[in-house]
Write a protein that holds these residues in place. Structure first.
Motif, PDB file in Angstrom:
ATOM      1  N   GLU A 101       0.825  -1.213   0.000  1.00 25.76           N
ATOM      2  CA  GLU A 101       0.000   0.000   0.000  1.00 25.76           C
ATOM      3  C   GLU A 101       0.857   1.260   0.000  1.00 25.76           C
ATOM      4  N   LEU A 102       0.348   2.287  -0.641  1.00 23.89           N
ATOM      5  CA  LEU A 102       0.972   3.602  -0.610  1.00 23.89           C
ATOM      6  C   LEU A 102       0.661   4.226   0.749  1.00 23.89           C
ATOM      7  N   LEU A 103       1.699   4.529   1.533  1.00 24.64           N
ATOM      8  CA  LEU A 103       1.512   5.106   2.862  1.00 24.64           C
ATOM      9  C   LEU A 103       1.522   6.625   2.843  1.00 24.64           C
ATOM     10  N   ARG A 104       2.392   7.184   2.013  1.00 24.15           N
ATOM     11  CA  ARG A 104       2.496   8.651   1.941  1.00 24.15           C
ATOM     12  C   ARG A 104       2.855   9.032   0.517  1.00 24.15           C
ATOM     13  N   TYR A 105       2.031   9.891  -0.078  1.00 22.05           N
ATOM     14  CA  TYR A 105       2.293  10.390  -1.419  1.00 22.05           C
ATOM     15  C   TYR A 105       3.098  11.672  -1.318  1.00 22.05           C
ATOM     16  N   VAL A 106       4.180  11.739  -2.082  1.00 18.45           N
ATOM     17  CA  VAL A 106       4.994  12.944  -2.168  1.00 18.45           C
ATOM     18  C   VAL A 106       5.091  13.300  -3.643  1.00 18.45           C
ATOM     19  N   HIS A 107       4.718  14.522  -3.960  1.00 23.96           N
ATOM     20  CA  HIS A 107       4.667  14.958  -5.350  1.00 23.96           C
ATOM     21  C   HIS A 107       6.055  15.406  -5.819  1.00 23.96           C
ATOM     22  N   MET A 108       7.047  14.477  -5.687  1.00 28.69           N
ATOM     23  CA  MET A 108       8.402  14.815  -6.083  1.00 28.69           C
ATOM     24  C   MET A 108       9.205  13.536  -6.317  1.00 28.69           C
ATOM     25  N   SER A 112       7.593   9.109  -2.651  1.00 28.85           N
ATOM     26  CA  SER A 112       6.450   8.516  -1.959  1.00 28.85           C
ATOM     27  C   SER A 112       6.905   7.293  -1.170  1.00 28.85           C
ATOM     28  N   THR A 113       6.164   6.968  -0.119  1.00 24.66           N
ATOM     29  CA  THR A 113       6.504   5.836   0.740  1.00 24.66           C
ATOM     30  C   THR A 113       5.448   4.748   0.610  1.00 24.66           C
ATOM     31  N   TYR A 114       5.898   3.540   0.360  1.00 29.97           N
ATOM     32  CA  TYR A 114       5.023   2.367   0.296  1.00 29.97           C
ATOM     33  C   TYR A 114       5.295   1.486   1.509  1.00 29.97           C
ATOM     34  N   GLU A 115       4.421   0.518   1.761  1.00 32.62           N
ATOM     35  CA  GLU A 115       4.592  -0.374   2.911  1.00 32.62           C
ATOM     36  C   GLU A 115       5.968  -1.032   2.927  1.00 32.62           C
ATOM     37  N   LYS A 116       6.413  -1.473   1.760  1.00 33.31           N
ATOM     38  CA  LYS A 116       7.689  -2.173   1.664  1.00 33.31           C
ATOM     39  C   LYS A 116       8.452  -1.702   0.439  1.00 33.31           C
ATOM     40  N   THR A 117       9.757  -1.886   0.489  1.00 29.14           N
ATOM     41  CA  THR A 117      10.603  -1.671  -0.674  1.00 29.14           C
ATOM     42  C   THR A 117      11.424  -2.941  -0.872  1.00 29.14           C
ATOM     43  N   PHE A 118      11.267  -3.547  -2.040  1.00 27.41           N
ATOM     44  CA  PHE A 118      12.088  -4.696  -2.397  1.00 27.41           C
ATOM     45  C   PHE A 118      13.343  -4.136  -3.041  1.00 27.41           C
ATOM     46  N   VAL A 119      14.502  -4.482  -2.512  1.00 24.58           N
ATOM     47  CA  VAL A 119      15.775  -3.946  -2.980  1.00 24.58           C
ATOM     48  C   VAL A 119      16.591  -5.085  -3.586  1.00 24.58           C
ATOM     49  N   ILE A 120      17.046  -4.890  -4.821  1.00 27.07           N
ATOM     50  CA  ILE A 120      17.900  -5.869  -5.488  1.00 27.07           C
ATOM     51  C   ILE A 120      19.276  -5.237  -5.646  1.00 27.07           C
ATOM     52  N   ASP A 121      20.294  -5.876  -5.088  1.00 27.68           N
ATOM     53  CA  ASP A 121      21.667  -5.403  -5.218  1.00 27.68           C
ATOM     54  C   ASP A 121      22.241  -5.921  -6.531  1.00 27.68           C
ATOM     55  N   VAL A 122      22.878  -5.022  -7.279  1.00 24.56           N
ATOM     56  CA  VAL A 122      23.419  -5.364  -8.592  1.00 24.56           C
ATOM     57  C   VAL A 122      24.871  -4.897  -8.675  1.00 24.56           C
ATOM     58  N   ALA A 123      25.736  -5.763  -9.199  1.00 25.24           N
ATOM     59  CA  ALA A 123      27.140  -5.404  -9.444  1.00 25.24           C
ATOM     60  C   ALA A 123      27.464  -5.735 -10.891  1.00 25.24           C
ATOM     61  N   ASN A 124      27.795  -4.709 -11.652  1.00 23.69           N
ATOM     62  CA  ASN A 124      28.122  -4.862 -13.073  1.00 23.69           C
ATOM     63  C   ASN A 124      27.056  -5.664 -13.816  1.00 23.69           C
ATOM     64  N   GLY A 125      25.785  -5.341 -13.527  1.00 21.16           N
ATOM     65  CA  GLY A 125      24.662  -5.954 -14.226  1.00 21.16           C
ATOM     66  C   GLY A 125      24.223  -7.303 -13.700  1.00 21.16           C
ATOM     67  N   GLN A 134      10.849  -3.008   5.364  1.00 18.59           N
ATOM     68  CA  GLN A 134       9.522  -2.610   5.854  1.00 18.59           C
ATOM     69  C   GLN A 134       9.565  -1.111   6.130  1.00 18.59           C
ATOM     70  N   ASN A 135       8.667  -0.351   5.527  1.00  9.36           N
ATOM     71  CA  ASN A 135       8.638   1.099   5.703  1.00  9.36           C
ATOM     72  C   ASN A 135       7.488   1.493   6.612  1.00  9.36           C
ATOM     73  N   SER A 136       7.602   2.667   7.197  1.00 12.69           N
ATOM     74  CA  SER A 136       6.514   3.204   8.018  1.00 12.69           C
ATOM     75  C   SER A 136       6.596   4.721   7.980  1.00 12.69           C
ATOM     76  N   ILE A 137       5.538   5.330   8.436  1.00 10.30           N
ATOM     77  CA  ILE A 137       5.474   6.787   8.536  1.00 10.30           C
ATOM     78  C   ILE A 137       5.445   7.127  10.016  1.00 10.30           C
TER      79      ILE A 137
END
Length: 156
Positions: A101-108, A112-125, A134-137
């Motif tokens: 879910e979108l927790l906080r909308y930021v017009h920039m 914006s903040t969503y409940e979670k952010t899935f992060v994939i680490d990449v090195a040279n592709g 897990q995000n929160s406001i």
């Protein structure tokens, strides 16, 4: 700056939005950037890339953009001789994929903040790891109200 349209990512067969712009690194490192037409204030980079992981390797598989002359950009517009996919060997960093879910909308930008952010680490592709954040406001920022305008709330 207006909130920006996400890049597209195909990950394990799922189509996702991505708040990271790996192609910008290619242009920063000296790749030739075509003269894409400005079509929206929500698209300051003037294109939307479609990305896909295949065997942990990140590929650019499409570009959605209009050229200054009105023609449609293709992958070969940026990478001559590569009509189908380009291995993103130039990219090292984190790919951020908003989830939930979108927790906080930021017009920039992508602020914006969503409940979670899935992060994939990449090195040279190449994907080297992933994690879910897990995000929160903070309560003092909410003032007792949901920080998302009604028109932006996702339907369950």
């Amino acid at each position: 700056m207006t909130a920006q349209i996400e890049e597209r990512l195909i990950y394990l067969g799922e189509r996702l939005g991505m708040c990271t712009e790996p192609l910008n690194d290619f242009f920063t490192f000296g790749g030739s950037k075509p003269r894409f037409a400005r079509t929206s204030t929500a698209l300051w980079r003037n294109y939307v890339g479609t990305w896909e992981f295949v065997n942990d390797r990140l590929y650019l598989i499409g570009i959605d953009a209009t050229m200054m002359d009105g023609s449609t950009a293709r992958l070969e517009t940026v990478f001559p001789g590569f009509p189908d996919r380009v291995f993103a060997h130039w990219y090292s960093g984190e790919l951020h994929v908003p989830r939930g879910e979108l927790l906080r909308y930021v017009h920039m930008g992508y602020s914006s903040t969503y409940e979670k952010t899935f992060v994939i680490d990449v090195a040279n592709g190449v994907a080297t790891g992933s994690r879910t954040v897990q995000n929160s406001i903070p309560e003092n920022e909410l003032n007792g109200e949901l920080a998302v305008p009604e028109f932006l709330r996702r339907k369950k």
